[in-house]
Scaffold this motif. Structure first.
Motif, PDB file in Angstrom:
ATOM      1  N   ASP A 207      -3.944  21.805  -7.751  1.00  0.00           N
ATOM      2  CA  ASP A 207      -2.600  22.213  -7.343  1.00  0.00           C
ATOM      3  C   ASP A 207      -1.693  20.977  -7.338  1.00  0.00           C
ATOM      4  O   ASP A 207      -1.641  20.231  -6.355  1.00  0.00           O
ATOM      5  CB  ASP A 207      -2.658  22.850  -5.951  1.00  0.00           C
ATOM      6  N   LEU A 208      -0.963  20.773  -8.441  1.00  0.00           N
ATOM      7  CA  LEU A 208      -0.165  19.563  -8.602  1.00  0.00           C
ATOM      8  C   LEU A 208       0.908  19.431  -7.528  1.00  0.00           C
ATOM      9  O   LEU A 208       1.164  18.329  -7.031  1.00  0.00           O
ATOM     10  CB  LEU A 208       0.471  19.535  -9.990  1.00  0.00           C
ATOM     11  N   GLN A 209       1.561  20.546  -7.201  1.00  0.00           N
ATOM     12  CA  GLN A 209       2.618  20.509  -6.193  1.00  0.00           C
ATOM     13  C   GLN A 209       2.055  20.073  -4.841  1.00  0.00           C
ATOM     14  O   GLN A 209       2.606  19.220  -4.152  1.00  0.00           O
ATOM     15  CB  GLN A 209       3.270  21.890  -6.066  1.00  0.00           C
ATOM     16  N   LYS A 210       0.914  20.659  -4.484  1.00  0.00           N
ATOM     17  CA  LYS A 210       0.296  20.348  -3.193  1.00  0.00           C
ATOM     18  C   LYS A 210      -0.237  18.917  -3.166  1.00  0.00           C
ATOM     19  O   LYS A 210      -0.161  18.234  -2.145  1.00  0.00           O
ATOM     20  CB  LYS A 210      -0.828  21.343  -2.913  1.00  0.00           C
ATOM     21  N   ILE A 211      -0.764  18.457  -4.305  1.00  0.00           N
ATOM     22  CA  ILE A 211      -1.247  17.073  -4.384  1.00  0.00           C
ATOM     23  C   ILE A 211      -0.090  16.110  -4.117  1.00  0.00           C
ATOM     24  O   ILE A 211      -0.187  15.191  -3.298  1.00  0.00           O
ATOM     25  CB  ILE A 211      -1.868  16.777  -5.761  1.00  0.00           C
ATOM     26  N   GLY A 212       1.021  16.333  -4.819  1.00  0.00           N
ATOM     27  CA  GLY A 212       2.173  15.455  -4.664  1.00  0.00           C
ATOM     28  C   GLY A 212       2.731  15.482  -3.256  1.00  0.00           C
ATOM     29  O   GLY A 212       3.029  14.430  -2.674  1.00  0.00           O
ATOM     30  N   ASP A 213       2.858  16.694  -2.688  1.00  0.00           N
ATOM     31  CA  ASP A 213       3.430  16.823  -1.344  1.00  0.00           C
ATOM     32  C   ASP A 213       2.534  16.179  -0.280  1.00  0.00           C
ATOM     33  O   ASP A 213       3.029  15.499   0.627  1.00  0.00           O
ATOM     34  CB  ASP A 213       3.640  18.301  -1.002  1.00  0.00           C
ATOM     35  N   HIS A 216       2.552  12.428  -0.577  1.00  0.00           N
ATOM     36  CA  HIS A 216       3.849  11.969  -0.061  1.00  0.00           C
ATOM     37  C   HIS A 216       3.851  11.962   1.465  1.00  0.00           C
ATOM     38  O   HIS A 216       4.429  11.051   2.086  1.00  0.00           O
ATOM     39  CB  HIS A 216       4.966  12.885  -0.579  1.00  0.00           C
ATOM     40  N   HIS A 217       3.195  12.928   2.068  1.00  0.00           N
ATOM     41  CA  HIS A 217       3.123  13.029   3.534  1.00  0.00           C
ATOM     42  C   HIS A 217       2.272  11.904   4.131  1.00  0.00           C
ATOM     43  O   HIS A 217       2.621  11.323   5.165  1.00  0.00           O
ATOM     44  CB  HIS A 217       2.546  14.394   3.918  1.00  0.00           C
ATOM     45  N   ILE A 218       1.155  11.602   3.481  1.00  0.00           N
ATOM     46  CA  ILE A 218       0.237  10.590   4.020  1.00  0.00           C
ATOM     47  C   ILE A 218       0.763   9.173   3.778  1.00  0.00           C
ATOM     48  O   ILE A 218       0.572   8.278   4.612  1.00  0.00           O
ATOM     49  CB  ILE A 218      -1.167  10.740   3.398  1.00  0.00           C
ATOM     50  N   LYS A 219       1.429   8.973   2.662  1.00  0.00           N
ATOM     51  CA  LYS A 219       1.827   7.634   2.197  1.00  0.00           C
ATOM     52  C   LYS A 219       2.487   6.764   3.274  1.00  0.00           C
ATOM     53  O   LYS A 219       2.049   5.620   3.485  1.00  0.00           O
ATOM     54  CB  LYS A 219       2.741   7.790   0.981  1.00  0.00           C
ATOM     55  N   PRO A 220       3.529   7.230   3.982  1.00  0.00           N
ATOM     56  CA  PRO A 220       4.188   6.340   4.946  1.00  0.00           C
ATOM     57  C   PRO A 220       3.332   5.967   6.149  1.00  0.00           C
ATOM     58  O   PRO A 220       3.604   4.967   6.816  1.00  0.00           O
ATOM     59  CB  PRO A 220       5.428   7.143   5.378  1.00  0.00           C
ATOM     60  N   THR A 221       2.294   6.752   6.427  1.00  0.00           N
ATOM     61  CA  THR A 221       1.443   6.425   7.575  1.00  0.00           C
ATOM     62  C   THR A 221       0.663   5.134   7.342  1.00  0.00           C
ATOM     63  O   THR A 221       0.180   4.520   8.296  1.00  0.00           O
ATOM     64  CB  THR A 221       0.461   7.569   7.889  1.00  0.00           C
ATOM     65  N   MET A 222       0.542   4.718   6.095  1.00  0.00           N
ATOM     66  CA  MET A 222      -0.140   3.461   5.799  1.00  0.00           C
ATOM     67  C   MET A 222       0.653   2.261   6.301  1.00  0.00           C
ATOM     68  O   MET A 222       0.089   1.207   6.597  1.00  0.00           O
ATOM     69  CB  MET A 222      -0.382   3.335   4.290  1.00  0.00           C
ATOM     70  N   ASP A 223       1.984   2.421   6.398  1.00  0.00           N
ATOM     71  CA  ASP A 223       2.823   1.319   6.882  1.00  0.00           C
ATOM     72  C   ASP A 223       2.480   0.947   8.318  1.00  0.00           C
ATOM     73  O   ASP A 223       2.539  -0.223   8.688  1.00  0.00           O
ATOM     74  CB  ASP A 223       4.301   1.710   6.815  1.00  0.00           C
ATOM     75  N   TYR A 224       2.154   1.946   9.131  1.00  0.00           N
ATOM     76  CA  TYR A 224       1.934   1.694  10.552  1.00  0.00           C
ATOM     77  C   TYR A 224       0.719   0.820  10.812  1.00  0.00           C
ATOM     78  O   TYR A 224       0.638   0.163  11.847  1.00  0.00           O
ATOM     79  CB  TYR A 224       1.755   3.021  11.299  1.00  0.00           C
ATOM     80  N   ILE A 225      -0.239   0.838   9.887  1.00  0.00           N
ATOM     81  CA  ILE A 225      -1.493   0.100  10.117  1.00  0.00           C
ATOM     82  C   ILE A 225      -1.688  -1.044   9.134  1.00  0.00           C
ATOM     83  O   ILE A 225      -2.718  -1.695   9.126  1.00  0.00           O
ATOM     84  CB  ILE A 225      -2.704   1.060  10.050  1.00  0.00           C
ATOM     85  N   GLY A 226      -0.694  -1.278   8.285  1.00  0.00           N
ATOM     86  CA  GLY A 226      -0.761  -2.417   7.369  1.00  0.00           C
ATOM     87  C   GLY A 226      -1.584  -2.197   6.126  1.00  0.00           C
ATOM     88  O   GLY A 226      -1.939  -3.150   5.435  1.00  0.00           O
ATOM     89  N   ALA A 227      -1.903  -0.931   5.790  1.00  0.00           N
ATOM     90  CA  ALA A 227      -2.721  -0.634   4.599  1.00  0.00           C
ATOM     91  C   ALA A 227      -1.797  -0.425   3.391  1.00  0.00           C
ATOM     92  O   ALA A 227      -1.745   0.645   2.789  1.00  0.00           O
ATOM     93  CB  ALA A 227      -3.587   0.584   4.843  1.00  0.00           C
TER      94      ALA A 227
END
Length: 275
Positions: A207-213, A216-227
């Motif tokens: 499911d390309l749409q779900k993969i992208g979404d 996109h949702h998880i991506k910014p959470t990496m900023d909080y922990i320095g990953a």
């Protein structure tokens, strides 16, 4: 320039933070830290009904003489919150001079080498890591030999290296608030596996749409922990899904993310135990 081996120990509060602060204070007041051991978690020695310790050995290059070094390390202990109430009791930070060049000093307030080196695995394990061949000036044996002969049977565990998370950044993002840090890490460990499972399912379903979404949702959470390296991987997965890249390529990218996220979550679990 004098070479001084110093043991750091803490079993109260955010133990990683206490070690970090102690290292910074040593560099400011005592001298340049030129070598650092891994961090070891250790059952309490002497008085055992208390929380486990984190211990680390650092090698400091300093122009200070032994008595001045002792005064400054004790000052750092006091600044960081240590109160000497009970021998071998709980403490925010403990800073012990182990070796000072090859000097032998026996004064009421200062004994060098530290008199308990040969009796403590939590001292010898990190010492052997960074100074295996260093000769104890009294026993005339190196640290490897002393560790091999040590009868201390309390468990000493070398903690995993933090390759994915940045503990200092986590503390900064949580304003160095101990309770906020605990809550954040706990929430992260609960929610992130759920989000990762959603992404895994989307990749399996193609499911390309779900993969992208989801990426996109998880991506910014990496900023909080320095990953930040993992943030780039999630961004790559999101972009490739939007560009309708092959499912085989998306699966390959996710497989890399999946492995590294498992490692990241393990690091967070280890960190949570130290808070």
């Amino acid at each position: 320039m004098n070479k001084i081996y110093i043991l750091l120990g803490t079993n109260l509060g955010d133990r990683f933070q206490q070690l970090d602060l102690a290292r910074k204070q040593l560099e400011t007041h005592v001298g340049e830290i030129i070598e650092v051991s891994s961090i070891y978690e250790t059952a309490a020695w002497g008085v055992e009904d208390q929380p486990a310790f984190l211990n680390q050995v650092v090698l400091v290059a300093s122009e200070l003489q032994p008595s001045a070094c002792l005064n400054l390390t004790q000052h750092i202990e006091q600044e960081l919150g240590r109160i000497r109430i009970k021998k071998w009791g709980e403490r925010v930070i403990d800073i012990d001079i182990l070796y000072f060049n090859q000097e032998i000093i026996d004064l009421p307030a200062l004994q060098i080498p530290h008199p308990y080196i040969a009796e403590r695995k939590f001292t010898l394990e990190p010492l052997v890591e960074i100074a295996p061949g260093y000769i104890h000036p009294v026993y005339k044996k190196n640290n490897v030999y002393l560790l091999d002969k040590c009868k201390d049977d309390l468990p000493v565990k070398k903690l995993a290296t933090m390759n994915h998370i940045d503990i200092e950044l986590i503390r900064q993002n949580m304003f160095d608030n101990h309770e906020l840090i605990k809550q954040f890490v706990s929430m992260y460990l609960i929610q992130t596996p759920v989000d990762l499972d959603k992404l895994r399912q989307a990749v399996a379903e193609g499911d390309l749409q779900k993969i992208g979404d989801t990426a996109h949702h998880i991506k910014p959470t990496m900023d909080y922990i320095g990953a930040f390296h993992l943030k780039e991987k999630f961004e790559e997965l999101e972009t490739n899904a939007k560009n309708e890249e092959s499912l085989e390529g998306l699966q390959a990218t996710f497989d890399i993310i999946d492995i590294e996220m498992k490692e990241l979550l393990f690091e967070l679990e280890q960190y949570e135990k130290t808070i």
